[in-house]
Design an enzyme around this catalytic site. Structure first.
Site, PDB file in Angstrom:
ATOM      1  N   ASP A 160       0.820  -1.226   0.000  1.00 49.31           N
ATOM      2  CA  ASP A 160       0.000   0.000   0.000  1.00 49.31           C
ATOM      3  C   ASP A 160       0.848   1.267   0.000  1.00 49.31           C
ATOM      4  OD1 ASP A 160      -0.684  -0.750   3.488  1.00 49.31           O
ATOM      5  OD2 ASP A 160       1.114  -0.003   2.505  1.00 49.31           O
ATOM      6  N   GLU A 216      -1.307  -8.584  -1.452  1.00 46.83           N
ATOM      7  CA  GLU A 216      -1.795  -8.064  -0.168  1.00 46.83           C
ATOM      8  C   GLU A 216      -3.001  -7.159  -0.433  1.00 46.83           C
ATOM      9  OE1 GLU A 216       0.715  -6.771   3.555  1.00 46.83           O
ATOM     10  OE2 GLU A 216      -0.121  -5.023   2.565  1.00 46.83           O
ATOM     11  N   GLU A 236      -2.074   5.041   3.242  1.00 43.80           N
ATOM     12  CA  GLU A 236      -2.133   3.679   2.714  1.00 43.80           C
ATOM     13  C   GLU A 236      -3.551   3.177   2.431  1.00 43.80           C
ATOM     14  OE1 GLU A 236       1.770   3.960   4.925  1.00 43.80           O
ATOM     15  OE2 GLU A 236      -0.294   4.638   5.270  1.00 43.80           O
ATOM     16  N   HIS A 269       6.177   3.819  13.940  1.00 43.70           N
ATOM     17  CA  HIS A 269       6.616   4.758  12.904  1.00 43.70           C
ATOM     18  C   HIS A 269       5.489   5.240  12.017  1.00 43.70           C
ATOM     19  CE1 HIS A 269       6.065   1.167  10.537  1.00 43.70           C
ATOM     20  NE2 HIS A 269       6.167   1.891   9.448  1.00 43.70           N
ATOM     21  N   ARG A 286       2.740   7.278  10.201  1.00 41.79           N
ATOM     22  CA  ARG A 286       2.587   8.729  10.004  1.00 41.79           C
ATOM     23  C   ARG A 286       1.463   9.291  10.869  1.00 41.79           C
ATOM     24  NH1 ARG A 286       2.668   8.321   4.918  1.00 41.79           N
ATOM     25  NH2 ARG A 286       4.626   9.229   4.271  1.00 41.79           N
ATOM     26  N   HIS A 296      12.814   4.053  13.628  1.00 38.84           N
ATOM     27  CA  HIS A 296      12.649   4.327  12.201  1.00 38.84           C
ATOM     28  C   HIS A 296      13.409   5.606  11.849  1.00 38.84           C
ATOM     29  CE1 HIS A 296      10.527   5.223   8.388  1.00 38.84           C
ATOM     30  NE2 HIS A 296      10.198   3.968   8.373  1.00 38.84           N
TER      31      HIS A 296
HETATM   32  C1  LIG Z   1      -0.594   0.282   6.653  1.00 35.11           C
HETATM   33  C2  LIG Z   1       0.336  -0.870   6.773  1.00 35.11           C
HETATM   34  O1  LIG Z   1       0.397  -1.536   7.777  1.00 35.11           O
HETATM   35  N1  LIG Z   1       1.113  -1.128   5.680  1.00 35.11           N
HETATM   36  C3  LIG Z   1       2.129  -2.113   5.815  1.00 35.11           C
HETATM   37  C4  LIG Z   1       3.445  -1.405   5.607  1.00 35.11           C
HETATM   38  O2  LIG Z   1       4.412  -2.213   6.187  1.00 35.11           O
HETATM   39  P1  LIG Z   1       4.804  -2.097   7.708  1.00 35.11           P
HETATM   40  O3  LIG Z   1       3.909  -1.200   8.490  1.00 35.11           O
HETATM   41  O4  LIG Z   1       4.851  -3.496   8.152  1.00 35.11           O
HETATM   42  O5  LIG Z   1       6.192  -1.427   7.620  1.00 35.11           O
HETATM   43  P2  LIG Z   1       7.414  -1.616   8.602  1.00 35.11           P
HETATM   44  O6  LIG Z   1       6.931  -1.860   9.966  1.00 35.11           O
HETATM   45  O7  LIG Z   1       8.279  -0.478   8.330  1.00 35.11           O
HETATM   46  O8  LIG Z   1       8.123  -2.898   8.049  1.00 35.11           O
HETATM   47  C5  LIG Z   1       7.741  -4.106   8.509  1.00 35.11           C
HETATM   48  C6  LIG Z   1       8.714  -5.121   7.989  1.00 35.11           C
HETATM   49  O9  LIG Z   1      10.058  -4.653   8.201  1.00 35.11           O
HETATM   50  C7  LIG Z   1      10.751  -5.546   9.060  1.00 35.11           C
HETATM   51  N2  LIG Z   1      11.622  -4.709   9.905  1.00 35.11           N
HETATM   52  C8  LIG Z   1      11.071  -3.817  10.795  1.00 35.11           C
HETATM   53  C9  LIG Z   1      11.905  -3.053  11.578  1.00 35.11           C
HETATM   54  C10 LIG Z   1      13.319  -3.176  11.457  1.00 35.11           C
HETATM   55  O10 LIG Z   1      14.134  -2.516  12.155  1.00 35.11           O
HETATM   56  N3  LIG Z   1      13.821  -4.073  10.536  1.00 35.11           N
HETATM   57  C11 LIG Z   1      12.995  -4.827   9.752  1.00 35.11           C
HETATM   58  O11 LIG Z   1      13.484  -5.624   8.936  1.00 35.11           O
HETATM   59  C12 LIG Z   1       9.667  -6.296   9.812  1.00 35.11           C
HETATM   60  O12 LIG Z   1      10.084  -7.596  10.140  1.00 35.11           O
HETATM   61  C13 LIG Z   1       8.546  -6.371   8.781  1.00 35.11           C
HETATM   62  O13 LIG Z   1       8.705  -7.452   7.904  1.00 35.11           O
HETATM   63  O14 LIG Z   1       3.760  -1.216   4.243  1.00 35.11           O
HETATM   64  C14 LIG Z   1       3.841  -2.437   3.531  1.00 35.11           C
HETATM   65  C15 LIG Z   1       4.350  -2.170   2.122  1.00 35.11           C
HETATM   66  O15 LIG Z   1       3.343  -1.522   1.393  1.00 35.11           O
HETATM   67  C16 LIG Z   1       2.454  -3.062   3.503  1.00 35.11           C
HETATM   68  O16 LIG Z   1       2.545  -4.284   2.800  1.00 35.11           O
HETATM   69  C17 LIG Z   1       1.968  -3.297   4.915  1.00 35.11           C
HETATM   70  O17 LIG Z   1       0.590  -3.666   4.859  1.00 35.11           O
END
Ligand SMILES: CC(=O)N[C@@H]1[C@@H](OP(=O)(O)OP(=O)(O)OC[C@H]2O[C@@H](n3ccc(=O)[nH]c3=O)[C@H](O)[C@@H]2O)O[C@H](CO)[C@@H](O)[C@@H]1O
Length: 342
Positions: free
Chosen positions: A80, A102, A116, A185, A187, A218
């Site tokens: 997203d 997704e 998103e 993190h 927004r 982040h």
């Molecule tokens: C609105 C919403 O929920 N949207 C999500 C958002 O993803 P998110 O919110 O999950 O984003 P983060 O939390 O940044 O990343 C998470 C990933 O990063 C890994 N991680 C985390 C910290 C770190 O220090 N090292 C890492 O490796 C962690 O294991 C995990 O796999 O966007 C994606 C793309 O569009 C969407 O698919 C997804 O729905």
């Protein structure tokens, strides 16, 4: 996307071309190298302090040039982000069918998460294939008039990647005392909500002398500033740099409890049998809440502390949440996506 790239590269009929917009250059590069994803076109589009409008304005022509150069017949993208919206729109303009991975995650609130929720609803209007992680996500798509024939319930590719990574990592690292892993993190949490979340983390560290708070902060300046001002100089709070994916999976595995406003972590924690408290007012992942392996606690300091203390102090409540099942997939999402394309 890594499992989908690997599965495509193993198919006869597909010539897989990987395009990186590098929307988050620093977070992307460590993932690409760890997950061994070779990139064919690195557009390197991230700029300091970028805003979505500027980013998408630069993405669209860059992506269009790749579509033309590679004579693309299918475009796939996951999630997203601005990148996903741009990929879907660039494909649509060239009448190239787009597959959304997704698909169907909804809060029905355009402000939560922002932007998103709006992006994924817009993408659903122009996608040819909708790869939904759960039946609930598929239901949202049907309610929006998406034809059943274009919806595939696949599970989420993030669980494929997690299972692959756990296999490669081997046994979880042992640790002294209990750790709480925190990530925050989003927004829509910037400002007071984030400070309330961080105040809860500090209160838990003050209350429990055996607890260590692990917080990979982040890179966004809004998050960095709040983390430093609320959590710095506490002997049992570790402010860490963003972690390489394998190292982050290890942090999840050695933690007793996970507090997060992240989407992916809401799915991964249950798969690792870690109770997760969701630091959002709304989540597009209700399945884990309904399964009793995650709890939506919002951003109020008192609510977060009370929910965490309940799990830290009551072993049977903890055990009920730490079941080790994730409603988001069985590790076979990529295979289902490939068969949906053929
Ligand atoms: C609105 C919403 O929920 N949207 C999500 C958002 O993803 P998110 O919110 O999950 O984003 P983060 O939390 O940044 O990343 C998470 C990933 O990063 C890994 N991680 C985390 C910290 C770190 O220090 N090292 C890492 O490796 C962690 O294991 C995990 O796999 O966007 C994606 C793309 O569009 C969407 O698919 C997804 O729905």
């Amino acid at each position: 996307m890594a499992p989908v790239v690997a599965a495509l590269r193993a198919t006869e009929w597909a010539r897989c071309v990987v395009v990186a917009t590098a929307q988050h250059r620093d977070l992307l590069d460590q993932m690409l190298s760890r997950l061994e994803v070779p990139v064919d076109h690195d557009l390197n589009l991230m700029t300091e302090g970028q805003v979505p409008t500027d980013l998408i304005a630069r993405m669209l022509p860059a992506l269009d040039r790749v579509l033309v150069k590679e004579h693309a017949s299918i475009v796939l993208a996951q999630g997203d982000t601005t990148t996903v919206l741009a990929a879907a729109l660039a494909a649509f303009h060239r009448r190239v069918p787009f597959g959304h991975i997704e698909a169907g995650l909804r809060t029905q609130n355009l402000g939560q998460p922002f932007p998103e929720e709006g992006y994924r609803q817009m993408v659903a209007r122009i996608a040819r294939w909708h790869f939904a992680p759960t039946s609930g996500a598929a239901e949202h798509l049907r309610a929006e008039g998406i034809s059943d024939a274009s919806i595939y319930i696949t599970g989420n590719t993030g669980i494929d990647t997690l299972m692959h990574t756990v296999r490669k990592l081997g046994p979880a690292p042992a640790r002294q005392g209990r750790a709480i892993l925190l990530t925050a993190h989003r927004r829509e949490n910037f400002g007071l909500p984030l400070r309330n979340i961080l105040a809860a983390a500090r209160e838990l560290a003050d209350r429990y002398s055996d607890i260590e708070i692990l917080y990979p902060v982040h890179p966004n300046p809004n998050v960095q500033e709040s983390a430093r001002s609320v959590l710095a100089n506490h002997p049992r709070i570790k402010l860490l740099p963003p972690q390489d994916y394998f190292d982050f999976v290890d942090l999840m595995r050695q933690s007793s409890l996970i507090l997060t406003d992240s989407g992916g972590v809401q799915e991964e924690a249950p798969a690792l049998a870690k109770p997760v408290l969701v630091l959002r007012e709304q989540t597009e992942r209700p399945e884990a809440i309904d399964a009793g392996v995650a709890k939506l606690v919002g951003t109020d300091t008192g609510r977060i502390v009370a929910a965490a203390m309940h799990l830290l102090d009551d072993a049977s409540s903890y055990a009920r949440m730490a079941k080790g099942t994730s409603p988001y997939g069985d590790g076979k999402a990529a295979a289902r996506i490939i068969s949906g394309l053929t």
